[in-house]
Design an enzyme around this catalytic site. Structure first.
Site, PDB file in Angstrom:
ATOM      1  N   GLN A 170       0.832  -1.214   0.000  1.00 15.89           N
ATOM      2  CA  GLN A 170       0.000   0.000   0.000  1.00 15.89           C
ATOM      3  C   GLN A 170       0.867   1.265   0.000  1.00 15.89           C
ATOM      4  OE1 GLN A 170      -3.030   0.580  -0.579  1.00 15.89           O
ATOM      5  NE2 GLN A 170      -4.152  -1.328  -0.205  1.00 15.89           N
ATOM      6  N   SER A 171       2.054   1.207  -0.576  1.00 15.99           N
ATOM      7  CA  SER A 171       2.977   2.341  -0.572  1.00 15.99           C
ATOM      8  C   SER A 171       2.435   3.552  -1.349  1.00 15.99           C
ATOM      9  CB  SER A 171       4.301   1.896  -1.202  1.00 15.99           C
ATOM     10  OG  SER A 171       5.082   3.005  -1.588  1.00 15.99           O
TER      11      SER A 171
END
Ligand SMILES: *Cc1c(COP(=O)(O)O)cnc(C)c1O
Length: 328
Positions: A72-73
């Site tokens: 989920q960067s």
């Protein structure tokens, strides 16, 4: 001041404005810098870094960028957008929950395995590889494997550091600090989320010999002396790039570890309640991994009187992970 090659990605200056209601609630004169509103791929602090990073990729002649990070960067999302604009292939080695090995594998509820930034990555054409959860060292090893795989396919690879952290990205935040002086200030305190440290380093460097005290609130529970050492190293590089010798030492770096929660990328009750507080008083949305935890820090520090007077909160973005988090 160094004249580093740069591409245009974001709308600058980002807005800076006062938070009247939250100022009243906390009894301070609170302002916010809106790096969540860069106008680039849903905003966030990585846009500033990428203006220099992409110029460096282009100068290297690479056709493929290999990154790593949490699945989920926010960085991979913004990197993916920049790569698409410049026709660069973007491959990312990820884990849903990379962790600091010293603390062992975290137990708390992490972000969801789809939606949020992953939905935007797919839209942008990022080749996201998800590996089983492990520590950061294992993640960097996977990045190396993916880079080798790409090279064996005949591609010219540029490997980017975690979070896009580098002297040039810290330089982008030195410039961002200067950008605020034309908007409002001077401030007594500046509070920023901090992880890889380049945002904190750039801001600490630019305000080092002023009355503005810069406080970073860590999103990672790694040993604080290691995180501070990274920031000092970036500040030394900035002495060179800016020609301004600030000579920042370990003890000058104000990095607070009290609001990391259980682990990186696991939302904390304090962070979530800070997100609700700002959303319901000002209609401004923070994120559960960085800015929400940092704002929880700001609230506590203001209650203790440790930040007071005119205070600037740096909103580093991250809003897409709100759609991948359970904040209850
Ligand atoms: C990456 C990120 C940070 C941390 O910035 P660093 O420069 O890596 O310390 C903070 N907030 C958000 C929303 C981010 O995406």
């Amino acid at each position: 001041m160094a004249n580093l090659p740069r591409v245009d990605l974001i709308l600058k200056p980002t807005p800076l404005h006062r938070l009247d209601r939250m100022s009243e609630a906390l009894g301070i004169d609170l302002w916010i810098k809106r790096d969540d509103l860069t106008g680039f791929a849903l905003g966030g602090n990585k846009g500033r870094k990428l203006e220099y990073l992409i110029a460096d990729v282009l100068a290297s002649g690479a056709d493929t960028v290999v990154a790593c990070g949490a699945a989920q960067s926010n960085f991979i999302r913004q990197l993916g957008a920049a790569c698409a604009m410049f026709k660069l292939r973007c491959v990312a080695a990820t884990m849903h929950l990379p962790y600091y090995s010293g603390a062992g594998s975290p137990k708390g509820k992490s972000l969801s395995h789809d939606g949020g930034n992953l939905a935007i990555d797919a839209l942008l054409g990022v080749d996201v590889r998800v590996f089983p959860d492990g520590d950061w060292r294992a993640l960097y090893a996977h990045q190396g494997e993916v880079a080798h795989e790409q090279e064996s396919l005949g591609r010219k690879v540029y490997k980017v550091a975690i979070g896009g952290s580098s002297p040039s990205s810290a330089f982008a935040f030195h410039e961002a600090g200067l950008e605020t002086t034309g908007q409002a200030g001077p401030f007594d305190f500046l509070v920023t989320p901090s992880s890889s440290g380049s945002t904190h380093a750039g801001l600490a460097h630019v305000f080092a010999d002023t009355a503005t005290k810069v406080i970073g609130i860590s999103a990672d529970p790694d040993p604080d002396d290691e995180l501070r050492a990274d920031i000092v190293e970036l500040c030394e590089a900035l002495d060179g790039l800016t020609g301004l010798h600030k000579g920042i030492r370990l003890r000058d770096v104000d990095l607070r570890m009290d609001w990391t929660g259980e682990a990186y990328s696991i939302p904390s009750p304090e962070g979530n309640s800070a997100i609700r507080a700002l959303a319901r008083t000002e209609g401004i949305l923070l994120d559960p991994v960085y800015s929400g935890k940092a704002f929880a820090g700001l609230i506590d520090l203001s209650k203790r009187g440790d930040v007071r007077g005119r205070v600037l909160f740096w909103h580093t973005g991250g809003v897409p992970t709100l759609f991948a988090a359970d904040l209850t």
